[in-house]
Design an enzyme around this catalytic site. Structure first.
Site, mmCIF file in Angstrom:
data_model
loop_
_atom_site.group_PDB
_atom_site.id
_atom_site.type_symbol
_atom_site.label_atom_id
_atom_site.label_comp_id
_atom_site.label_asym_id
_atom_site.label_seq_id
_atom_site.Cartn_x
_atom_site.Cartn_y
_atom_site.Cartn_z
ATOM 1 N N ASP A 249 41.777 48.661 43.163
ATOM 2 C CA ASP A 249 40.750 49.040 43.410
ATOM 3 C C ASP A 249 40.919 49.430 45.082
ATOM 4 O O ASP A 249 41.321 49.102 45.523
ATOM 5 C CB ASP A 249 39.985 47.536 43.147
ATOM 6 C CG ASP A 249 39.532 47.804 41.515
ATOM 7 O OD1 ASP A 249 39.695 48.570 40.728
ATOM 8 O OD2 ASP A 249 39.492 46.236 41.229
ATOM 9 N N LYS A 271 38.741 54.725 44.577
ATOM 10 C CA LYS A 271 37.624 55.713 45.823
ATOM 11 C C LYS A 271 36.671 56.225 45.216
ATOM 12 O O LYS A 271 36.712 56.950 43.998
ATOM 13 C CB LYS A 271 39.255 56.667 46.100
ATOM 14 C CG LYS A 271 38.718 57.422 47.184
ATOM 15 C CD LYS A 271 39.766 57.587 47.608
ATOM 16 C CE LYS A 271 40.841 59.393 46.147
ATOM 17 N NZ LYS A 271 41.634 59.416 46.656
ATOM 18 N N MET A 384 28.850 39.628 45.093
ATOM 19 C CA MET A 384 27.548 41.262 45.820
ATOM 20 C C MET A 384 25.898 40.662 45.464
ATOM 21 O O MET A 384 25.327 40.845 45.019
ATOM 22 C CB MET A 384 27.973 41.700 44.036
ATOM 23 C CG MET A 384 29.408 42.172 44.195
ATOM 24 S SD MET A 384 29.849 43.592 42.240
ATOM 25 C CE MET A 384 29.711 41.765 40.715
HETATM 26 N N1 SAH Z 1 37.604 39.800 41.213
HETATM 27 C C1 SAH Z 1 36.863 39.469 41.988
HETATM 28 C C2 SAH Z 1 35.323 39.593 43.112
HETATM 29 C C3 SAH Z 1 34.884 41.750 42.809
HETATM 30 S S1 SAH Z 1 33.054 41.483 42.667
HETATM 31 C C4 SAH Z 1 37.532 38.355 42.849
HETATM 32 O O1 SAH Z 1 38.276 37.824 41.931
HETATM 33 O O2 SAH Z 1 37.024 37.656 44.127
HETATM 34 C C5 SAH Z 1 33.479 41.709 44.501
HETATM 35 C C6 SAH Z 1 32.392 40.650 45.350
HETATM 36 O O3 SAH Z 1 33.225 39.627 45.436
HETATM 37 C C7 SAH Z 1 31.996 41.072 46.967
HETATM 38 O O4 SAH Z 1 31.452 41.700 47.155
HETATM 39 C C8 SAH Z 1 31.894 39.796 47.183
HETATM 40 O O5 SAH Z 1 30.829 39.791 46.962
HETATM 41 C C9 SAH Z 1 32.992 39.100 46.544
HETATM 42 N N2 SAH Z 1 34.559 39.304 47.490
HETATM 43 C C10 SAH Z 1 35.772 40.229 47.639
HETATM 44 N N3 SAH Z 1 37.004 40.060 48.242
HETATM 45 C C11 SAH Z 1 36.332 39.519 48.892
HETATM 46 C C12 SAH Z 1 36.175 38.846 50.792
HETATM 47 N N4 SAH Z 1 37.812 39.436 50.688
HETATM 48 N N5 SAH Z 1 35.673 38.419 51.239
HETATM 49 C C13 SAH Z 1 33.942 38.258 50.856
HETATM 50 N N6 SAH Z 1 33.841 37.986 49.597
HETATM 51 C C14 SAH Z 1 34.441 39.485 49.043
#
Ligand code: SAH
Length: 480
Positions: A249, A271, A384
Site C-alpha cells: 500500500d 499508487k 479515516m
Molecule cells: N489497516 C490499518 C488502517 C488502514 S485505514 C491499520 O490497522 O492501522 C487508514 C487509516 O488508518 C488512516 O486514514 C488513519 O486514520 C489511520 N492510520 C494509519 N496509519 C496511521 C498513522 N501512522 N497515524 C495516524 N493514523 C493512521
C-alpha cells in the site's frame, strides 16, 4: 586462539558449579536444561538456588571449595566473584583432566560457553573465544531475528523421516533437491500454522513422487504497522526477507520496504494512476497471478491487515482460489497512535471499553450505532475520520456525548513528523481546519484523550483548545 567447537551430550552426567549467586544459578539452569546432574558448591545459596536444592533439582555441596568436590565430575564451571578462588578451581580441574570454565575469564577457561540461538534440535552456538562477548551477542540477536521459530519442528520432522528420505533418494543430487524443497517449500508454513500432521503427510506424499513437487506460490498478508520500522513484527520481517514479490500500500514507508529481500519485485498497488487508485479486484488478480507463477507473495498493508485493511476480502478471495495463505498481524493505528501520544486506550476510572470505527466505508458513519458511541467511559478510535469530521462530531454530540469530551488528533502517528493536537469534542472540526490536519490521522475521542496533555512523549504536542478562535469555539459548542 582457535577453539574446537563441540556440542556435548550431558544427559545424566555429574557436573559442578562453584558459586551460590545469580551467575551460578544461570549456569546451573542451562546445565539442568541439558539433562546434567548438577551439584552447586558454595557456603550459601541465593533463595532460588536454595529452593531448587530443597526441590531436589540440584544438589547442594555446602562449604568452602575443596578439590575433592571434583571427584567424578565431567566438567566444572567456576562462577564465584572471587578471582583467586575461580583460578584455583580451574587449576584443580586441569590437574584432574576435567574441563573447566571460569565465568568472564577466557584465560583461565579450558572450555567456553557460547551465546546460543535455540531452535532445538537446531542449535546455533556463537563464540569469539572470549575476545568480544558483545559482538557475539550482536550476532545472536541478528540470528534470532532471521531464524524462523518453526525450524525446530522442521528439523524434528526431517529427523523422523530421515531413513525414508535416504531410502527414496539414494542419489545425492536427488536428495539435495528434495531437501531444498523441504526447506523452502510449503512444509514450513504448515508447521508455523501448528499443523504438524498435514506437514508430515505432505512430506510423505512428496516422497512418493519422482521429483520434488513444483513450488506452489503462496501469499502472506502482512501488517506493516503504522510506519515506524521498529514496530514491524519478527514474523513480518522474515516474510519480507523471503518474498519474491511485495505488493504494498501507499501508506507503507520506504524504510520498511527497504527491509524486503533486495531482489524482490516491489509493486505499489496504492499508487493513484491518472487520479484513480488500483481497484480491489485488480489487486486480487495481481496476487493470484503472481502466486500461480510459483512466487512467494507478500501483500504488505499499513497497520493490521484485518483492521480496516480489506485483508478479510483478500484472504477469502485467495482461499477460494486454492492459494496457500498466512496472515501476520501488525500494530494497528489505534494502539500505535495511542501509545505514541501517551494515551492509554483503557484506563481504570476513565474508559472500560474501546471501539475502533471508521467514518468512511460503504454506508459511512450513518451505519454506526452512534447511540452506543455516545456513552461516557468508552474510547473511540476513528480511522479515516478527518474527511467526515463534521458529520461525525455532529452525530456524537446529538447522541449525547458531552461537548467537553476530550479529543486528540494523532497525525503521522509513530513517524518523526508526528503531531498530536488535543482539545474537546465540540471543537474537533475546527481543530482539524485550524491546524490543517493531513493524512494519515487518527481521531481519539474519550476521557482518556486528555492524558496526552501530560504524558505525550513523542513528537510535537499542540494544545489546540487554546488556539481555536473563540468564535469557532462557541459556534461548535452548539450541538448540531
Ligand atoms: N489497516 C490499518 C488502517 C488502514 S485505514 C491499520 O490497522 O492501522 C487508514 C487509516 O488508518 C488512516 O486514514 C488513519 O486514520 C489511520 N492510520 C494509519 N496509519 C496511521 C498513522 N501512522 N497515524 C495516524 N493514523 C493512521
Amino acid at each position: 586462539m582457535k577453539l574446537y567447537p563441540l556440542f556435548a551430550d550431558m544427559h545424566g552426567l555429574p557436573v559442578l558449579v562453584v558459586g551460590g549467586g545469580s551467575v551460578a544459578r544461570r549456569k546451573a539452569a542451562a546445565l539442568c536444561d541439558a539433562g546434567a546432574r548438577v551439584t552447586v558448591g558454595a557456603p550459601r545459596l541465593d533463595d532460588e538456588l536454595a529452593a531448587q536444592a530443597v526441590a531436589g533439582t540440584i544438589h547442594w555441596q555446602r562449604g568452602e571449595f575443596a578439590p575433592g568436590w571434583l571427584d567424578g565430575m565431567w566438567l566444572v564451571i567456576a562462577a564465584t566473584d572471587d578471582h583467586a578462588l575461580n583460578a584455583a578451581v580451574a587449576a584443580a580441574a586441569d590437574e584432574r583432566r576435567i574441563f573447566a570454565n571460569v565465568v568472564d575469564d577466557a584465560a583461565c577457561s579450558r572450555f567456553h560457553v557460547p551465546a546460543v540461538v535455540d531452535r532445538s534440535p537446531l542449535m546455533v552456538a556463537i563464540s569469539t573465544a572470549g575476545a568480544a562477548p558483545a559482538l557475539a551477542r550482536r550476532v545472536r540477536e541478528t540470528l534470532e531475528r532471521v531464524l524462523d521459530h518453526a525450524l525446530g519442528a522442521l528439523v524434528t520432522l526431517a529427523q523422523r523421516q530421515r531413513a525414508q528420505i535416504v531410502r527414496r533418494h539414494e542419489n545425492l543430487a536427488g536428495r539435495r533437491a528434495f531437501y531444498d524443497w523441504l526447506h523452502d517449500g510449503p512444509v514450513l508454513p504448515l508447521l508455523r500454522a501448528a499443523r504438524e500432521q498435514e506437514a508430515e503427510q505432505l512430506l510423505l506424499d512428496a516422497l512418493c513422487g519422482d521429483e520434488p513437487p513444483p513450488y506452489k506460490g503462496s501469499v502472506v498478508l502482512v501488517g506493516a504497522g503504522p510506519g515506524h520500522p521498529g514496530l514491524l513484527t519478527l514474523q513480518a520481517l522474515r516474510a519480507l526477507h523471503t518474498a519474491d514479490v511485495v505488493l504494498h500500500d501507499q501508506l507503507v514507508s520506504g524504510e520498511i520496504l527497504a527491509m524486503a529481500r533486495r531482489d524482490a519485485e516491489r509493486i505499489d498497488v496504492g499508487k493513484r494512476c491518472g487520479g484513480r487508485q488500483m481497484a480491489q479486484e485488480q489487486i486480487h488478480r495481481l496476487m493470484l497471478a503472481h502466486a500461480r507463477e510459483g512466487r512467494r507473495v507478500v501483500r504488505l498493508k499499513g497497520g493490521d491487515p484485518f483492521v480496516f485493511g480489506r485483508g478479510g476480502e483478500e484472504l477469502a478471495f485467495l482461499r477460494r482460489h486454492g492459494v496457500a495463505c498466512e496472515v501476520v498481524p501488525g500494530v494497528t493505528a489505534a494502539t500505535a497512535c495511542a501509545a505514541f501520544a501517551g494515551i492509554p486506550l483503557t484506563h481504570r476510572d476513565q474508559a472500560q471499553s474501546v471501539c475502533l470505527l471508521t467514518a468512511h466505508g460503504k454506508a459511512g458513519s450513518d451505519a454506526l450505532d452512534v447511540q452506543a458511541l455516545g456513552q461516557r467511559g468508552q474510547t473511540l478510535a476513528v480511522y479515516m475520520g478527518v474527511e467526515r469530521v463534521d458529520a461525525l462530531t455532529a452525530r456524537l454530540l446529538a447522541h449525547g456525548r458531552a461537548a467537553d469530551t476530550p479529543v486528540a488528533i494523532v497525525e503521522n502517528g509513530s513517524l518523526p513528523q508526528q503531531r498530536v493536537i488535543v482539545g474537546v469534542l465540540a471543537e474537533l472540526p475546527a481543530l482539524v481546519k485550524t491546524h490543517a490536519v493531513g493524512s494519515p490521522a487518527l481521531l481519539i475521542v474519550g476521557e482518556v484523550a486528555a492524558c496526552a496533555r501530560e504524558h505525550a512523549w513523542f513528537g510535537e504536542l499542540v494544545d489546540g483548545h487554546a488556539e481555536v478562535a473563540p468564535a469557532a469555539r462557541t459556534m461548535q459548542m452548539e450541538p448540531a
